[in-house]
Design an enzyme around this catalytic site. Sequence first.
Site, mmCIF file in Angstrom:
data_model
loop_
_atom_site.group_PDB
_atom_site.id
_atom_site.type_symbol
_atom_site.label_atom_id
_atom_site.label_comp_id
_atom_site.label_asym_id
_atom_site.label_seq_id
_atom_site.Cartn_x
_atom_site.Cartn_y
_atom_site.Cartn_z
ATOM 1 N N SER A 143 65.460 53.648 17.462
ATOM 2 C CA SER A 143 64.331 53.835 18.510
ATOM 3 C C SER A 143 64.768 54.803 19.614
ATOM 4 O O SER A 143 65.859 55.333 19.738
ATOM 5 C CB SER A 143 64.702 52.270 19.226
ATOM 6 O OG SER A 143 63.805 52.200 20.396
ATOM 7 N N TYR A 156 70.181 46.019 23.697
ATOM 8 C CA TYR A 156 69.080 46.479 22.710
ATOM 9 C C TYR A 156 69.487 47.853 22.535
ATOM 10 O O TYR A 156 69.622 48.305 21.441
ATOM 11 C CB TYR A 156 67.861 45.950 22.781
ATOM 12 C CG TYR A 156 66.768 46.872 22.146
ATOM 13 C CD1 TYR A 156 66.633 46.248 20.759
ATOM 14 C CD2 TYR A 156 66.037 47.948 22.407
ATOM 15 C CE1 TYR A 156 65.752 46.840 19.889
ATOM 16 C CE2 TYR A 156 65.275 48.533 21.548
ATOM 17 C CZ TYR A 156 64.888 47.821 20.362
ATOM 18 O OH TYR A 156 64.033 48.584 19.499
#
Length: 233
Positions: A143, A156
């Site tokens: 990501s 995250y």
Amino acid sequence: MGKLHGKVAIVTGASSGIGAGIARELASEGANVVLTARRLDLLKELENEIHEQGKGKALAIEADLANRADVEELANKAKNTFGDVDIFVNNAGQMLTGTVRSGEVEEWERMIDVNIKGVLYGIHSVLPSMLERSTGHIINIASVSGFEVTKTSTVYSATKFAVRAISMGLEKELARTGVRVTNISPGMVATRLSNSAGTDRKKLEVQDIAKAVVYAVTQPDYVNVNEITIRPV
């Protein structure tokens, strides 16, 4: 005949979103695709869709990527059904709030278990066979949060930094073995997972990420596309 005719791929987190899109794209190029996630009903729907497409075949297998035994069984079933695995797409992920200040330890643990340990379990389940055959391709979906951290993405982002580190280190470990590694870092993609996340840009489409995967795995054997970052304009 598609570019991936006869190839065998495993796609984790394939019940929806990016994973489902990747599975469709691989199958459209002729690959036989093993679909895995925790929602067997959704996997079965995609399995039927791919079969109706009439190009690659599909097999739906329910599995928890945070459970090493599940992942090993997944790889064994894939091999027994379609043959040696050529492509493993580590797509399954948990995107929870996970600030440190919140003290939501269970959320931290779930992200670490799926986003980091699940990736390592997936690699471990197919890598020995790939090394023995001197061919194979590991795709890790990270990501842009693996490059940048916001005040609500601490844990995250930490897991996605870890995915990038695994990809970078593994590429060096596997140099000249014939096994390739690609890390793909998407920006915000229009999926159920990201529906609640705000952005001032148009979100990417699932197909944008799926096409990047196909691009990486269809390069000549001597070309290793190590890193792809995809952001909306």
